[in-house]
Design a protein around this motif. Sequence first.
Motif, PDB file in Angstrom:
ATOM      1  N   ASN A   7      96.591  37.652  94.099  1.00 15.81           N
ATOM      2  CA  ASN A   7      95.820  38.897  94.134  1.00 15.81           C
ATOM      3  C   ASN A   7      96.141  39.782  95.337  1.00 15.81           C
ATOM      4  O   ASN A   7      95.665  40.913  95.424  1.00 15.81           O
ATOM      5  N   ASP A   8      96.966  39.281  96.278  1.00  8.67           N
ATOM      6  CA  ASP A   8      97.383  40.109  97.418  1.00  8.67           C
ATOM      7  C   ASP A   8      98.782  40.699  97.204  1.00  8.67           C
ATOM      8  O   ASP A   8      99.348  41.316  98.115  1.00  8.67           O
ATOM      9  N   ASN A  10     101.579  39.004  96.708  1.00  6.65           N
ATOM     10  CA  ASN A  10     102.635  38.014  96.931  1.00  6.65           C
ATOM     11  C   ASN A  10     102.790  37.125  95.700  1.00  6.65           C
ATOM     12  O   ASN A  10     101.893  37.048  94.860  1.00  6.65           O
ATOM     13  N   GLU A 121      92.114  36.069 108.559  1.00  5.05           N
ATOM     14  CA  GLU A 121      92.294  37.476 108.182  1.00  5.05           C
ATOM     15  C   GLU A 121      93.114  38.215 109.242  1.00  5.05           C
ATOM     16  O   GLU A 121      94.021  38.995 108.912  1.00  5.05           O
ATOM     17  N   GLN A 124      96.718  37.142 109.184  1.00  6.62           N
ATOM     18  CA  GLN A 124      97.402  37.761 108.042  1.00  6.62           C
ATOM     19  C   GLN A 124      97.759  39.212 108.363  1.00  6.62           C
ATOM     20  O   GLN A 124      98.874  39.667 108.087  1.00  6.62           O
ATOM     21  N   SER A 131      99.740  34.914 102.971  1.00  7.51           N
ATOM     22  CA  SER A 131      98.565  34.828 102.102  1.00  7.51           C
ATOM     23  C   SER A 131      97.586  33.840 102.716  1.00  7.51           C
ATOM     24  O   SER A 131      97.985  32.926 103.443  1.00  7.51           O
ATOM     25  N   VAL A 151      88.331  39.816 103.231  1.00  5.80           N
ATOM     26  CA  VAL A 151      89.523  39.646 102.402  1.00  5.80           C
ATOM     27  C   VAL A 151      89.263  38.513 101.408  1.00  5.80           C
ATOM     28  O   VAL A 151      88.841  37.433 101.800  1.00  5.80           O
ATOM     29  N   ALA A 154      93.317  34.229  98.250  1.00  5.34           N
ATOM     30  CA  ALA A 154      94.340  34.316  97.207  1.00  5.34           C
ATOM     31  C   ALA A 154      94.278  33.107  96.294  1.00  5.34           C
ATOM     32  O   ALA A 154      94.582  33.209  95.097  1.00  5.34           O
TER      33      ALA A 154
END
Length: 286
Positions: A7-8, A10, A121, A124, A131, A151, A154
Amino acid sequence: MERIKLNDGNTIPAVGFGVFRIPNDGSTYQTVKEALAIGYRHFDTAAAYFNEAEVGKAIRDSGIDRKEIFVTSKLWLQDNSYELAKKGIQSSLNKLGLDYIDLYLIHQPYGDVPGAWRALEEAQADGLLKSIGVSNMSPKLWQKYVPDFKVMPAVNQVEFNPYFQQKELRKLMAKDQVKLEAWSPLGSGNHDLLQEPVLVNLAEKYHKNVGQIILRFENQEGAIVFPKSTHEERMKSNIDIFGFELTQAELAQIEALDKGKGMHDPDAPGVAERLLGAYDVHADEK
């Protein structure tokens, strides 16, 4: 190797290789080297596995482009706070000998989870972690913590196999396209599971072994799997699951095997204390 989009944005290899309980006496290094030669490009380790250094060395020594290899590690419960998590992330990077980690997880969701998540977070945002995600979060723990995260994770890495299909949890995660990663995807060698008539019959039909049928089922259900084996032939067969496809009726047959309960209950009383006492990731610093 098939890759799954997170969902990010990647992507992650659909099948990985887990190194839990492989000793750090050179065994992990040798096993990861063999896995790389077979074709694995996704490796799952953790601070509490005590073998990050050997995983990283095998990857560096392989000569394979770093961008082709996906590495997961995890923050141990001992470091579940903002300041300790920042140090834990750097410790994992140092031991792996890598500039970044592809996926980093909160290994056990107890203690100061919000503080630890904030550190993930930030790491990242700084590019140290590509992720970020969580592990062993039940529906109850998910609803306790995740709605307050800035955030979205993932992935959530949890126990998952035909006997424990995490149906309630998967519904919660699907709302935000969070992927499930399966630990114990083959049921930790559960004899009953490996002898299930449905699975045995499908193995005969597709000329595969039962493990391949299970892993293919999980793959078609959208799970990321990382079976662990140190035996070369099994390592080869565990990654060879893409040459056939189970029908919807066959998937439904396997779905019907779900018992709704696994070996590990993250909500059980005293589980956090028991886990905290099981591993000391700072023992060599004392």
